[in-house]
Design a protein around this motif. Structure first.
Motif, PDB file in Angstrom:
ATOM      1  N   LEU A   1       0.857  62.575  74.990  1.00  0.00           N
ATOM      2  CA  LEU A   1       1.152  61.429  74.150  1.00  0.00           C
ATOM      3  C   LEU A   1       2.650  61.215  73.992  1.00  0.00           C
ATOM      4  CD1 LEU A   1      -1.564  61.693  71.367  1.00  0.00           C
ATOM      5  CD2 LEU A   1      -1.232  59.802  72.964  1.00  0.00           C
ATOM      6  N   VAL A   2       3.407  62.303  73.871  1.00  0.00           N
ATOM      7  CA  VAL A   2       4.868  62.171  73.790  1.00  0.00           C
ATOM      8  C   VAL A   2       5.405  61.436  75.008  1.00  0.00           C
ATOM      9  CG1 VAL A   2       7.044  63.447  73.894  1.00  0.00           C
ATOM     10  CG2 VAL A   2       5.267  64.161  72.300  1.00  0.00           C
ATOM     11  N   PHE A   3       4.945  61.846  76.179  1.00  0.00           N
ATOM     12  CA  PHE A   3       5.408  61.212  77.417  1.00  0.00           C
ATOM     13  C   PHE A   3       4.984  59.749  77.482  1.00  0.00           C
ATOM     14  CE2 PHE A   3       4.386  59.892  81.764  1.00  0.00           C
ATOM     15  CZ  PHE A   3       5.653  59.945  82.329  1.00  0.00           C
ATOM     16  N   LEU A   4       3.705  59.471  77.175  1.00  0.00           N
ATOM     17  CA  LEU A   4       3.206  58.106  77.277  1.00  0.00           C
ATOM     18  C   LEU A   4       3.923  57.163  76.316  1.00  0.00           C
ATOM     19  CD1 LEU A   4      -0.666  58.663  77.575  1.00  0.00           C
ATOM     20  CD2 LEU A   4       0.922  57.981  79.378  1.00  0.00           C
ATOM     21  N   VAL A   5       4.041  57.570  75.059  1.00  0.00           N
ATOM     22  CA  VAL A   5       4.678  56.696  74.069  1.00  0.00           C
ATOM     23  C   VAL A   5       6.145  56.496  74.390  1.00  0.00           C
ATOM     24  CG1 VAL A   5       5.197  56.380  71.630  1.00  0.00           C
ATOM     25  CG2 VAL A   5       3.037  57.405  72.292  1.00  0.00           C
ATOM     26  N   ASP A   6       6.832  57.562  74.790  1.00  0.00           N
ATOM     27  CA  ASP A   6       8.257  57.467  75.082  1.00  0.00           C
ATOM     28  C   ASP A   6       8.516  56.505  76.240  1.00  0.00           C
ATOM     29  OD1 ASP A   6      10.905  58.063  74.609  1.00  0.00           O
ATOM     30  OD2 ASP A   6      10.933  59.802  75.915  1.00  0.00           O
ATOM     31  N   ALA A   7       7.789  56.675  77.341  1.00  0.00           N
ATOM     32  CA  ALA A   7       7.980  55.805  78.497  1.00  0.00           C
ATOM     33  C   ALA A   7       7.575  54.372  78.184  1.00  0.00           C
ATOM     34  CB  ALA A   7       7.181  56.342  79.680  1.00  0.00           C
ATOM     35  N   ASP A   8       6.449  54.209  77.519  1.00  0.00           N
ATOM     36  CA  ASP A   8       5.958  52.880  77.180  1.00  0.00           C
ATOM     37  C   ASP A   8       6.932  52.155  76.256  1.00  0.00           C
ATOM     38  OD1 ASP A   8       4.426  50.632  76.717  1.00  0.00           O
ATOM     39  OD2 ASP A   8       2.753  51.694  75.801  1.00  0.00           O
ATOM     40  N   ASP A   9       7.392  52.835  75.221  1.00  0.00           N
ATOM     41  CA  ASP A   9       8.314  52.241  74.251  1.00  0.00           C
ATOM     42  C   ASP A   9       9.615  51.798  74.927  1.00  0.00           C
ATOM     43  OD1 ASP A   9       9.297  51.486  71.709  1.00  0.00           O
ATOM     44  OD2 ASP A   9      10.308  53.412  71.497  1.00  0.00           O
ATOM     45  N   PHE A  10      10.158  52.645  75.780  1.00  0.00           N
ATOM     46  CA  PHE A  10      11.431  52.337  76.440  1.00  0.00           C
ATOM     47  C   PHE A  10      11.289  51.163  77.404  1.00  0.00           C
ATOM     48  CE2 PHE A  10      14.415  53.039  79.994  1.00  0.00           C
ATOM     49  CZ  PHE A  10      15.607  52.894  79.299  1.00  0.00           C
ATOM     50  N   LEU A  11      10.258  51.207  78.248  1.00  0.00           N
ATOM     51  CA  LEU A  11      10.109  50.167  79.265  1.00  0.00           C
ATOM     52  C   LEU A  11       9.652  48.840  78.672  1.00  0.00           C
ATOM     53  CD1 LEU A  11       8.443  52.302  82.085  1.00  0.00           C
ATOM     54  CD2 LEU A  11      10.816  51.528  81.961  1.00  0.00           C
ATOM     55  N   SER A  12       8.976  48.876  77.534  1.00  0.00           N
ATOM     56  CA  SER A  12       8.483  47.644  76.907  1.00  0.00           C
ATOM     57  C   SER A  12       9.505  46.994  75.988  1.00  0.00           C
ATOM     58  CB  SER A  12       7.214  47.937  76.093  1.00  0.00           C
ATOM     59  OG  SER A  12       6.181  48.447  76.899  1.00  0.00           O
ATOM     60  N   SER A  13      10.579  47.684  75.693  1.00  0.00           N
ATOM     61  CA  SER A  13      11.485  47.253  74.636  1.00  0.00           C
ATOM     62  C   SER A  13      12.443  46.142  75.026  1.00  0.00           C
ATOM     63  CB  SER A  13      12.307  48.458  74.152  1.00  0.00           C
ATOM     64  OG  SER A  13      13.173  48.893  75.205  1.00  0.00           O
ATOM     65  N   GLY A  14      12.744  46.005  76.326  1.00  0.00           N
ATOM     66  CA  GLY A  14      13.759  45.048  76.748  1.00  0.00           C
ATOM     67  C   GLY A  14      15.141  45.647  76.855  1.00  0.00           C
ATOM     68  N   MET A  15      15.253  46.964  76.652  1.00  0.00           N
ATOM     69  CA  MET A  15      16.565  47.606  76.789  1.00  0.00           C
ATOM     70  C   MET A  15      17.005  47.674  78.242  1.00  0.00           C
ATOM     71  SD  MET A  15      16.939  50.647  73.984  1.00  0.00           S
ATOM     72  CE  MET A  15      15.612  51.644  74.632  1.00  0.00           C
ATOM     73  N   VAL A  16      16.044  47.641  79.148  1.00  0.00           N
ATOM     74  CA  VAL A  16      16.368  47.608  80.573  1.00  0.00           C
ATOM     75  C   VAL A  16      15.695  46.383  81.178  1.00  0.00           C
ATOM     76  CG1 VAL A  16      16.687  50.096  80.842  1.00  0.00           C
ATOM     77  CG2 VAL A  16      14.406  49.108  81.100  1.00  0.00           C
ATOM     78  N   GLU A  17      16.365  45.777  82.133  1.00  0.00           N
ATOM     79  CA  GLU A  17      15.820  44.593  82.775  1.00  0.00           C
ATOM     80  C   GLU A  17      14.895  45.020  83.913  1.00  0.00           C
ATOM     81  OE1 GLU A  17      17.478  40.200  84.065  1.00  0.00           O
ATOM     82  OE2 GLU A  17      18.761  41.948  84.376  1.00  0.00           O
ATOM     83  N   ILE A  18      13.619  44.684  83.778  1.00  0.00           N
ATOM     84  CA  ILE A  18      12.612  45.070  84.769  1.00  0.00           C
ATOM     85  C   ILE A  18      12.098  43.794  85.436  1.00  0.00           C
ATOM     86  CG2 ILE A  18      10.407  46.219  85.157  1.00  0.00           C
ATOM     87  CD1 ILE A  18      10.949  47.896  82.686  1.00  0.00           C
TER      88      ILE A  18
END
Length: 245
Positions: free
Chosen positions: A168-185
């Motif tokens: 869960l730590v891994f899933l939430v961390d990756a999901d939160d970061f990639l979904s946040s808009g802090m990086v352009e995907i």
């Protein structure tokens, strides 16, 4: 005792069991503060790119609020499924139907989602002006409920506290970061991530608008997860469940 009374008793027992462990209460209160403030301070060194819609420090705190709500609720969902395998068969002998037991587990996860959303929003309001706090609370609660349900699914596949929590730590961390808009995907696949649409609703509420489309998608996401979790619960607690052995 009627069905509503049995469900109320079950939820109350889960809440009391949680409150009897001081470390759990301390984590509930401390984790949002540590994560939100930690993310905010860490992001002060993050360069502000043109695609970022708000300053990096504020975005860090918003991400911290989503992370804290999602992770805490996810862990609660994980333990609900693990404990279901150990206890629900005995509760059926006491007169509980499987439907009542499932609703009890689900209500406990929902209650946890509302509590962690409230705590996370309270910490966030200390530092960040939120234009629509009621909508922001609902967005946080939705993010928490999504991961509460996902935590139940993780518990069905990996019914061990330590390993499940690390996943869960891994899933939430990756999901939160990639979904946040802090990086352009540059792909729309990111819109499939569980936290993408709650993030959009949450950030819009902070700015003073309501992302209706994202809110509807979040609701549909939750309904789909509910169906999957219900099927998994029946499988886990039935004869020959995947967690037995």
């Amino acid at each position: 005792m009627g069905r509503a009374d049995r469900i109320s008793v079950g939820v109350g027992a889960a809440v009391r069991a949680f409150l009897r462990e001081p470390i759990q209460v301390a984590v509930l209160l401390a984790l949002p503060l540590v994560v939100i403030e930690g993310y905010g301070y860490a992001m002060t060194a993050f360069p502000e790119f043109p695609f970022m819609e708000m300053n990096a420090e504020t975005m860090g705190r918003l991400n911290g609020a989503i992370y804290a709500a999602a992770f805490l609720s996810g862990v609660m969902g994980l333990f609900q499924v693990i404990s279901a395998v150990q206890a629900d068969e005995r509760l059926q002998l006491c007169g509980y139907s499987r439907a009542e037991l499932f609703v009890t587990r689900l209500a406990t996860v929902l209650a946890a989602s509302l509590i962690v959303a409230a705590v996370s929003l309270a910490v966030l309001l200390w530092r960040v002006d939120v234009a629509l706090p009621a909508v922001a609370f609902l967005a946080l609660a939705a993010a928490a409920l999504v991961y509460g349900l996902l935590g139940m699914l993780v518990g069905a596949v990996l019914p061990r506290a330590l390993e499940g929590s690390l996943v869960l730590v891994f899933l939430v961390d990756a999901d939160d970061f990639l979904s946040s808009g802090m990086v352009e995907i540059d792909t729309r696949l990111v819109e499939l991530f569980p936290l993408y649409h709650p993030h959009q609703v949450f950030q819009s509420a902070v700015d003073g608008s309501i992302a209706t489309g994202d809110a509807l998608v979040t609701g549909a996401y939750i309904l789909c997860l509910l169906g999957v979790v219900a099927a998994v619960y029946v499988r886990v607690t039935g004869n020959g469940g995947v967690l037995r052995g």
